[in-house]
Design an enzyme around this catalytic site. Structure first.
Site, mmCIF file in Angstrom:
data_model
loop_
_atom_site.group_PDB
_atom_site.id
_atom_site.type_symbol
_atom_site.label_atom_id
_atom_site.label_comp_id
_atom_site.label_asym_id
_atom_site.label_seq_id
_atom_site.Cartn_x
_atom_site.Cartn_y
_atom_site.Cartn_z
ATOM 1 C CE1 TYR A 48 -3.612 2.625 0.660
ATOM 2 C CE2 TYR A 48 -2.285 3.339 2.510
ATOM 3 C CZ TYR A 48 -3.342 3.541 1.650
ATOM 4 O OH TYR A 48 -4.122 4.669 1.788
ATOM 5 C CG ASP A 105 5.737 4.000 0.659
ATOM 6 O OD1 ASP A 105 6.062 4.786 1.578
ATOM 7 O OD2 ASP A 105 4.549 3.779 0.345
ATOM 8 C CE LYS A 135 0.953 4.958 8.404
ATOM 9 N NZ LYS A 135 0.998 4.421 7.069
#
Ligand SMILES: *Cc1c(COP(=O)(O)O)cnc(C)c1O
Length: 431
Positions: free
Chosen positions: A145, A240, A268
């Site tokens: 994702y 990523d 994050k």
């Protein structure tokens, strides 16, 4: 079941305001039992919901809170910054401070650009990769994702190597056609893709530690193979690291595996609990970004000083000696004791982990490296486990495809309490 009456009322109201009652889909508790818990406050490793129920939290806002909730150092720095105003749309010292901390402690970033979310970081980095290579196609892996940018919200069709099929309404087929999707851990698929789309692939993007669809740990060899294949084909390799960055070590998965990607994206943890994302690369690649270069990217609230301050304070704590070893030791204890218990009872259950990321898998497989190796019907066990854990004071993200996180705030005593709760919940799930 614990009392959720206040959460239920709030959720009813929320459903009149927001699609599904939430501002991000997984929060809706659709994959588990009951209504979503509305959280009132958090402190250390604990959170409290609107009905006063207390939980040991392993969601940690889906990863950012590596120091736990309400960390006093982060809070103080954020408050001090707010005293002087919250946003200027002009450069501030705080951006330099966070960038210096990052660049001087991370071997693989020479220049960075701050944005406001992980999705934005990935989306901007893709544009940069395309601008730099002057190619259009992107290769991604099924089960990774990367946020909700059009190009990456695609899933594999049937076949080893396929052009993406939109995984959401509103994505034109012409966009999805620019994305090639391969299964994880398959060199064969990657080679076939490079064969079929020779000189067209701008970037291969991967979560080097895929942690958004179970924890699909890849071998170092596969990542090294991607590195070599990209180099040989003039394609950029993008890690990523929105989850893995500053989580599996300060240098994230790149440092963990000692593999040099061309572009990295972050989110994050980097914002210390505030909305921040970033992408970074070599000076040469970053020189393509506006205003130096012609790849446009901008943001009204980018580099927000309060968020920069929080990120700085959080990352500074991560750099203290022994920080990551401490997280790993606690995670290893949880994983070992819960796994041994499950084995002793003959349950088809495993806990996979990397550093302080863990995943509960209802399987008898020794390893799971591909999305297709997860059995969807095993999620019925997660559902029961999740409900019983809430009853026993442990909060996990409400989906069996999501991972859990250990923070610095979890003490050994908290881990012991959690282990007992997991054992009870496993017995209930396998009843
Ligand atoms: C969370 C996540 C994103 C998206 O970040 P948002 O801040 O939710 O937009 C992108 N990539 C990975 C690997 C993620 O885990």
């Amino acid at each position: 079941m614990i009392n959720r009456s206040t959460s239920a009322k709030l959720f009813e109201k929320a459903q009149t305001y927001f699609p599904g009652g939430v501002n991000s889909p997984v929060r809706a508790f659709k994959a588990v039992n009951g209504v979503p818990l509305f959280i009132e406050k958090g402190d250390g490793c604990r959170i409290w919901d609107a009905d006063g129920n207390e939980f040991i939290d392993f969601c940690n806002s889906w990863g950012p809170l590596i120091l736990g909730h309400n960390n006093p150092v982060v809070k103080k720095h954020a408050f001090e910054t707010i005293e002087n105003g919250t946003s200027f749309g002009a450069p501030t010292r705080k951006e330099n401070e966070l960038a210096e901390l990052l660049i001087s402690n991370h071997r693989f970033i020479e220049k960075i650009r701050f944005v406001s979310s992980g999705t934005e970081a990935v989306m901007s980095a893709l544009r940069l990769a395309r601008g730099y290579t002057k190619r259009d196609k992107v290769l991604k892996f099924e089960g990774c994702y990367h946020g909700h940018a059009d190009a990456l919200l695609v899933s594999a069709g049937s076949g080893l190597v396929t052009l993406g099929e939109s995984a959401s309404g509103g994505i034109p087929k012409a966009f999805a056609d620019q994305t090639i999707v391969c299964p994880l851990n398959s060199k064969e698929a990657v080679l076939e893709a490079f064969n079929s789309y020779k000189d067209q692939i701008a970037v291969v993007i991967i979560e080097p530690i895929p942690a958004n669809n179970g924890l699909l740990i890849q071998g170092r060899e596969f990542l090294q193979f991607l590195r070599e294949t990209c180099t040989a084909n003039g394609t950029l390799l993008m890690f990523d690291e929105v989850i893995s960055g500053f989580r599996v070590g300060f240098e994230g998965a790149a440092g963990y595996y000692d593999i040099i990607p061309d572009i990295l994206s972050f989110g994050k943890i980097i914002g210390g609990g505030f909305p921040v994302g970033a992408y970074g690369a070599s000076k040469e690649i970053m020189s393509q970004v506006s205003p130096d270069g012609n790849v446009y990217q901008a943001g009204t609230l980018s580099g927000n000083p309060v968020a920069m301050a929080a990120g700085y304070s959080m990352l500074k704590e991560c750099l203290k000696p022994g920080f990551y070893q401490g997280l790993k030791a606690k995670t290893d204890k949880l994983v070992k004791e819960v796994s041994e218990y499950a084995t002793s009872k003959g349950y088809d259950f495993r806990m996979f982990s990397v550093e302080s990321i863990f995943w509960l898998a209802f399987t008898d497989k020794i390893e799971i490296r591909k999305a297709s190796e997860i059995n969807p019907s095993s999620m019925q066990y997660f559902k029961k486990l999740h409900e019983c854990l809430l009853d026993n004071g442990v909060y996990l993200g409400p989906s069996g495809y999501e991972v859990g996180f250990i923070s610095e705030a979890h003490t050994d005593a908290d881990i012991d309490l959690a282990i007992a709760a997991f054992k009870t919940a496993l017995d209930y799930a396998f009843l």
